[in-house]
Design a protein around this motif. Structure first.
Motif, PDB file in Angstrom:
ATOM      1  N   GLU A  30       1.014  -1.231  -0.045  1.00  0.00           N
ATOM      2  CA  GLU A  30       0.231  -0.114   0.101  1.00  0.00           C
ATOM      3  C   GLU A  30       1.042   1.252   0.034  1.00  0.00           C
ATOM      4  O   GLU A  30       0.238   2.326  -0.744  1.00  0.00           O
ATOM      5  N   ALA A  31       1.984   1.131   0.621  1.00  0.00           N
ATOM      6  CA  ALA A  31       2.927   2.493   0.388  1.00  0.00           C
ATOM      7  C   ALA A  31       3.658   2.576  -0.776  1.00  0.00           C
ATOM      8  O   ALA A  31       4.756   3.265  -0.747  1.00  0.00           O
ATOM      9  N   GLY A  32       3.679   1.430  -1.507  1.00  0.00           N
ATOM     10  CA  GLY A  32       4.401   1.340  -2.741  1.00  0.00           C
ATOM     11  C   GLY A  32       6.103   0.975  -2.504  1.00  0.00           C
ATOM     12  O   GLY A  32       6.886   1.582  -3.497  1.00  0.00           O
ATOM     13  N   ILE A  33       6.361   0.483  -1.395  1.00  0.00           N
ATOM     14  CA  ILE A  33       7.637   0.077  -1.233  1.00  0.00           C
ATOM     15  C   ILE A  33       7.844  -1.367  -1.618  1.00  0.00           C
ATOM     16  O   ILE A  33       7.173  -2.037  -1.218  1.00  0.00           O
ATOM     17  N   THR A  34       8.815  -1.597  -2.313  1.00  0.00           N
ATOM     18  CA  THR A  34       9.302  -3.070  -2.749  1.00  0.00           C
ATOM     19  C   THR A  34      10.285  -3.528  -1.619  1.00  0.00           C
ATOM     20  O   THR A  34      11.339  -2.994  -0.970  1.00  0.00           O
ATOM     21  N   ALA A  35       9.785  -4.744  -1.361  1.00  0.00           N
ATOM     22  CA  ALA A  35      10.433  -5.512  -0.203  1.00  0.00           C
ATOM     23  C   ALA A  35      10.516  -6.950  -0.749  1.00  0.00           C
ATOM     24  O   ALA A  35       9.608  -7.646  -1.448  1.00  0.00           O
ATOM     25  N   GLU A  36      11.604  -7.438  -0.441  1.00  0.00           N
ATOM     26  CA  GLU A  36      11.809  -8.987  -0.674  1.00  0.00           C
ATOM     27  C   GLU A  36      11.592  -9.758   0.999  1.00  0.00           C
ATOM     28  O   GLU A  36      12.468  -9.560   1.630  1.00  0.00           O
ATOM     29  N   PHE A  37      10.625 -10.642   0.881  1.00  0.00           N
ATOM     30  CA  PHE A  37      10.371 -11.329   2.289  1.00  0.00           C
ATOM     31  C   PHE A  37      10.953 -12.848   2.123  1.00  0.00           C
ATOM     32  O   PHE A  37      10.522 -13.743   1.269  1.00  0.00           O
ATOM     33  N   ASP A  38      11.773 -12.865   3.179  1.00  0.00           N
ATOM     34  CA  ASP A  38      12.160 -14.363   3.266  1.00  0.00           C
ATOM     35  C   ASP A  38      11.430 -14.929   4.507  1.00  0.00           C
ATOM     36  O   ASP A  38      11.698 -14.626   5.733  1.00  0.00           O
ATOM     37  N   GLU A  39      10.391 -15.689   4.129  1.00  0.00           N
ATOM     38  CA  GLU A  39       9.530 -16.052   5.138  1.00  0.00           C
ATOM     39  C   GLU A  39       9.669 -17.554   5.578  1.00  0.00           C
ATOM     40  O   GLU A  39      10.054 -18.552   4.937  1.00  0.00           O
ATOM     41  N   LYS A  40      10.020 -17.514   6.825  1.00  0.00           N
ATOM     42  CA  LYS A  40      10.360 -19.102   7.556  1.00  0.00           C
ATOM     43  C   LYS A  40       9.515 -19.400   8.591  1.00  0.00           C
ATOM     44  O   LYS A  40       9.165 -18.530   9.468  1.00  0.00           O
ATOM     45  N   ASN A  41       8.994 -20.504   8.886  1.00  0.00           N
ATOM     46  CA  ASN A  41       8.143 -21.178   9.733  1.00  0.00           C
ATOM     47  C   ASN A  41       8.691 -22.165  10.706  1.00  0.00           C
ATOM     48  O   ASN A  41       9.394 -23.147  10.119  1.00  0.00           O
ATOM     49  N   ALA A  42       8.774 -21.940  11.890  1.00  0.00           N
ATOM     50  CA  ALA A  42       9.354 -22.983  12.883  1.00  0.00           C
ATOM     51  C   ALA A  42       8.617 -24.165  13.327  1.00  0.00           C
ATOM     52  O   ALA A  42       9.101 -24.926  13.906  1.00  0.00           O
ATOM     53  N   ASN A  43       7.326 -24.063  12.802  1.00  0.00           N
ATOM     54  CA  ASN A  43       6.632 -25.084  12.914  1.00  0.00           C
ATOM     55  C   ASN A  43       6.342 -25.544  14.322  1.00  0.00           C
ATOM     56  O   ASN A  43       6.148 -26.751  14.625  1.00  0.00           O
ATOM     57  N   GLY A  44       6.137 -24.469  15.276  1.00  0.00           N
ATOM     58  CA  GLY A  44       5.958 -24.611  16.362  1.00  0.00           C
ATOM     59  C   GLY A  44       7.344 -25.088  17.356  1.00  0.00           C
ATOM     60  O   GLY A  44       6.961 -25.408  18.617  1.00  0.00           O
TER      61      GLY A  44
END
Length: 322
Positions: free
Chosen positions: A60-74
């Protein structure tokens, strides 16, 4: 320990101020994209919504970001490993989702901004010195639930209720805080609180059985229990014990209703904080922890029917159905 944490970070922050300021005012090495790590404790609707909202803030802010998403599975140990990996990566900022993930991230990342979301009490979790002045490189948003309103809702749905049962993870500090708050809020409503703890999702069904003949079950924003909500609901439906949730995702998972926060909006709120740090050079140490500004009623009429209760029309008139 909070003051000790402050002393530890004092020296680190002194030498890292230029690093934080540098990533606060300019884009990352690519010249047009911020690199952001996301350390999410476990996958369930509330936390997923928070991450979605966080990323939406950048769009929404028009900002480019590269998201490195990781999940710890609890797994706390996995959250720790993810944090260690992000610590050695060239991230501009790291988002930690849920208290255990935030604790693991705070322990390992001290030279770049860290934001948390879906944390009930950042002070008790020893993430910040105070909500008003966090004091180090970490701040974020709290998902503290309106527990008094939720217990009042329980009485509206189950007027004759005398006992409320709670199943929660023994290892989650945020859950213990909520249980203490429930016990305090329950007294004026003449409600007794019975609890059972679990250390894994596989123990949830047995724990619900061990609660005995309670009149209602309250599910706090406990990451382990919410991720295994199907097991809790299965037993509750069999015993005709209405389940009241602390957030929308639990209602989607089979609780009858809640009055709670919107996690997508909470994530978006966190994203806006991140943008202020990255683009405007705001210092996390001086950026107050924020709370959700609005609450919403959510109802699951099918679930209510399965428990043998009827949601009053007055609640239906102001609620969102799931």
């Amino acid at each position: 320990m909070l003051t000790s944490r402050s002393r530890i970070f004092a020296g680190i922050l002194a030498v890292s101020t230029m690093v934080l300021a540098g990533c606060g005012g300019t884009d990352s090495a690519s010249g047009d994209t911020y690199k952001i790590g996301i350390n999410q404790l476990v996958q369930h609707p509330a936390l997923d919504s928070a991450v979605k909202g966080f990323k939406e803030a950048f769009d929404e802010a028009g900002i480019t970001a590269e998201f490195d998403e990781k999940n710890a599975n609890g797994e706390q140990s996995t959250a720790l490993t993810i944090a260690q990996q992000f610590a050695s990566d060239s991230k501009d900022l790291v988002l930690a989702v849920a208290t255990p993930a935030a604790q693991a991230t705070a322990q390992n990342i001290t030279d770049k901004p860290v934001l948390f979301t879906a944390v009930t009490d950042a002070v008790s979790a020893e993430l910040v010195d105070s909500n008003e002045k966090p004091g180090a490189n970490i701040t974020g948003t709290s998902d503290e639930a309106p527990i008094e309103d939720q217990l009042k809702l329980t009485k509206e749905l189950v007027p004759d209720a005398k006992t409320v049962g709670i199943v929660y993870a023994s290892g989650e500090v945020n859950s213990q805080i909520q249980v203490d708050q429930v016990k305090k809020a329950a007294k004026p409503l003449d409600l007794d609180v019975k609890t059972q703890t679990v250390s894994s999702v596989n123990e949830i069904q047995q724990a619900v059985e061990a609660l005995g003949d309670v009149d209602a079950i309250y599910v706090p924003t406990d990451n382990m229990v919410v991720s295994g909500i199907a097991s809790l609901v299965q037993v509750a439906e069999q015993k005709k014990i209405p389940v009241i949730g602390a957030e929308e995702g639990t209602v989607k998972g089979g609780a009858a209703a809640t009055v709670g926060i919107d996690y997508e909006e909470l994530g978006k709120q966190t994203g806006k904080m991140a943008i202020k740090i990255l683009k405007d050079g705001a210092d996390p140490a001086d950026t107050p922890v924020e709370t959700a500004s609005e609450v919403t009623y959510y109802v699951n009429e099918k679930a209510a029917k399965n428990y043998g209760i009827e949601i009053p029309q007055a609640i239906l008139d102001k609620a969102e159905r799931v």
